[in-house]
Write a protein that holds these residues in place. Sequence first.
Motif, PDB file in Angstrom:
ATOM      1  N   MET B   1       1.076  -1.091  -0.037  1.00  0.00           N
ATOM      2  CA  MET B   1       0.015   0.215  -0.207  1.00  0.00           C
ATOM      3  C   MET B   1       0.671   1.198   0.330  1.00  0.00           C
ATOM      4  O   MET B   1       1.546   2.276   1.029  1.00  0.00           O
ATOM      5  CB  MET B   1      -0.692   0.299   1.039  1.00  0.00           C
ATOM      6  CG  MET B   1      -1.930  -0.620   0.889  1.00  0.00           C
ATOM      7  SD  MET B   1      -3.458  -0.274   1.972  1.00  0.00           S
ATOM      8  CE  MET B   1      -3.051  -0.115   3.388  1.00  0.00           C
ATOM      9  N   HIS B   6      -0.719   5.084  -4.843  1.00  0.00           N
ATOM     10  CA  HIS B   6      -2.191   4.942  -4.557  1.00  0.00           C
ATOM     11  C   HIS B   6      -2.595   6.421  -5.668  1.00  0.00           C
ATOM     12  O   HIS B   6      -2.619   7.047  -4.764  1.00  0.00           O
ATOM     13  CB  HIS B   6      -2.843   5.963  -3.243  1.00  0.00           C
ATOM     14  CG  HIS B   6      -3.912   5.519  -2.813  1.00  0.00           C
ATOM     15  ND1 HIS B   6      -4.215   6.780  -1.940  1.00  0.00           N
ATOM     16  CD2 HIS B   6      -4.993   6.047  -3.668  1.00  0.00           C
ATOM     17  CE1 HIS B   6      -5.467   6.640  -1.948  1.00  0.00           C
ATOM     18  NE2 HIS B   6      -6.024   5.759  -2.711  1.00  0.00           N
ATOM     19  N   SER B  85     -12.504   6.430   7.431  1.00  0.00           N
ATOM     20  CA  SER B  85     -11.715   5.043   8.418  1.00  0.00           C
ATOM     21  C   SER B  85     -12.063   3.742   8.047  1.00  0.00           C
ATOM     22  O   SER B  85     -11.390   2.775   8.127  1.00  0.00           O
ATOM     23  CB  SER B  85     -11.086   5.725   9.778  1.00  0.00           C
ATOM     24  OG  SER B  85     -12.823   5.705  10.375  1.00  0.00           O
ATOM     25  N   ASN B  88     -10.555   1.808   2.842  1.00  0.00           N
ATOM     26  CA  ASN B  88      -8.707   1.826   2.611  1.00  0.00           C
ATOM     27  C   ASN B  88      -8.760   1.840   1.481  1.00  0.00           C
ATOM     28  O   ASN B  88      -9.371   2.183   0.082  1.00  0.00           O
ATOM     29  CB  ASN B  88      -7.832   0.300   3.197  1.00  0.00           C
ATOM     30  CG  ASN B  88      -8.394  -0.908   2.613  1.00  0.00           C
ATOM     31  OD1 ASN B  88      -8.311  -0.412   0.404  1.00  0.00           O
ATOM     32  ND2 ASN B  88      -9.032  -1.849   3.179  1.00  0.00           N
ATOM     33  N   SER B  89      -7.102   1.774   0.723  1.00  0.00           N
ATOM     34  CA  SER B  89      -6.647   2.552  -0.587  1.00  0.00           C
ATOM     35  C   SER B  89      -6.979   1.743  -1.447  1.00  0.00           C
ATOM     36  O   SER B  89      -6.309   1.464  -2.637  1.00  0.00           O
ATOM     37  CB  SER B  89      -4.956   2.943  -1.222  1.00  0.00           C
ATOM     38  OG  SER B  89      -4.435   1.470   0.020  1.00  0.00           O
ATOM     39  N   GLU B  90      -7.696   0.074  -1.300  1.00  0.00           N
ATOM     40  CA  GLU B  90      -7.650  -0.031  -2.258  1.00  0.00           C
ATOM     41  C   GLU B  90      -9.334  -0.097  -2.714  1.00  0.00           C
ATOM     42  O   GLU B  90     -10.247  -0.792  -3.668  1.00  0.00           O
ATOM     43  CB  GLU B  90      -8.004  -2.116  -2.443  1.00  0.00           C
ATOM     44  CG  GLU B  90      -6.018  -1.974  -1.651  1.00  0.00           C
ATOM     45  CD  GLU B  90      -5.501  -2.013  -2.370  1.00  0.00           C
ATOM     46  OE1 GLU B  90      -5.591  -1.983  -3.925  1.00  0.00           O
ATOM     47  OE2 GLU B  90      -4.389  -1.238  -2.669  1.00  0.00           O
ATOM     48  N   ASP B  91      -9.943   0.015  -2.096  1.00  0.00           N
ATOM     49  CA  ASP B  91     -11.169   0.509  -1.843  1.00  0.00           C
ATOM     50  C   ASP B  91     -12.043   1.197  -3.311  1.00  0.00           C
ATOM     51  O   ASP B  91     -11.982   1.988  -3.433  1.00  0.00           O
ATOM     52  CB  ASP B  91     -12.266   0.773  -0.582  1.00  0.00           C
ATOM     53  CG  ASP B  91     -12.354   0.175   0.430  1.00  0.00           C
ATOM     54  OD1 ASP B  91     -12.497  -1.254  -0.474  1.00  0.00           O
ATOM     55  OD2 ASP B  91     -11.544  -0.107   1.621  1.00  0.00           O
ATOM     56  N   GLN B 135      -9.101   8.727   0.660  1.00  0.00           N
ATOM     57  CA  GLN B 135      -8.715   7.214   1.453  1.00  0.00           C
ATOM     58  C   GLN B 135      -9.051   6.174   0.047  1.00  0.00           C
ATOM     59  O   GLN B 135      -8.270   5.061  -0.167  1.00  0.00           O
ATOM     60  CB  GLN B 135      -9.545   7.546   2.532  1.00  0.00           C
ATOM     61  CG  GLN B 135      -9.730   6.246   3.514  1.00  0.00           C
ATOM     62  CD  GLN B 135      -8.667   6.307   3.600  1.00  0.00           C
ATOM     63  OE1 GLN B 135      -7.443   7.173   4.242  1.00  0.00           O
ATOM     64  NE2 GLN B 135      -8.503   4.922   4.590  1.00  0.00           N
TER      65      GLN B 135
END
Lengths: 146, 194
Positions: B1, B6, B85, B88-91, B135
């Motif tokens: 990550m 990102h 929160s 995450n950066s994959e979402d 995010q």
Amino acid sequence: MHFVTGGAFNGKRAWVKKVYKDAVWVSAYENGLLPAELAITTNLLVLEGIEIWIRELTKQHDDANQCREIWNCCLNGWHRWEKADPNRLVVVIGTDITKGIVPMEKENRLWRDVTGWAYQDLAAKAEKVDFIWYGINQTIKSGGDC
Amino acid sequence: MSVLSHNASLIFITGGVRSGKSSFAEKHAEEIAIETGGQLNYLATGVPSDPEMTERIEKHQRDRETGECQWKTVERSVHIGELVSSFNSEDIVLLDCVTTLLNNELFSRGHVWDNLFLTNVQESVVSGILKLKNQAKALIVVSNEVLNEPLAGNELVFTYGKLLGRIHQELVKEADQAFLVEAGVPVLMKGVQR
């Protein structure tokens, strides 16, 4: 003539200000009337709020054809003014009010109908037409002549 | 990550009623998920207020559940920025739609619509969206085309239209891609086709 249209609060004014600096602005939002004859000492004129002016027109004349005739006289007047000097340009901004549900009131239906036709006549006369969508312009006509 | 890899992106989609904008948005999200392997998230802002809306929400839910891709549903009706929160950066996050969120912000607490309140609502909606965008891997935002009819007759409608128009302008400015869906056909207004 350059016709700039698009929905309300889509950034038409800001776009025109960015593209055409130092223009003289005549706004229907301020005094409700636009000039049929131009006595202005500028080469770059912006007419804003055409739909408001068309509404005034439909309040005075309840016949759509008559409104359209008067409108075309104005268009011809602006066109003549523009053609008298190759440096002159008229930019016309009109908010699109034609894509909602049919209005309940007769006078609002007339307003909407005349606005639609008036924009067709304007676009036909304009060399350039831009459609503004949240600040982004799409040139839907260019290089045309009348 | 890694932070460098990102590449957060914001995709803005609007269209008229029943234009196919939601289906297009879901399809677009699924394509990104397949490409990146990220988790699909549906950010549900709708508070069912009548049977018709309940039915519509259920239809959308069924559509997402019966598809090949697995969606996670996250419910939040106001202050979506507080959800930051949860992602995450994959979402890949889909917000459908801005008008519902705006309605919730405007009508939930019986506020007087003074300038301060309206500015705060605009800021809450836009900054909430940008927080989630920064995010997540991608945030897809759906909204409605409602500004092409007379707004001047009713002060409430006028104020609402003005606010929505400003929000849309800000979102399009921030967007990496923006689409206008006409009769099921997405027209790319900003950015490049993937």
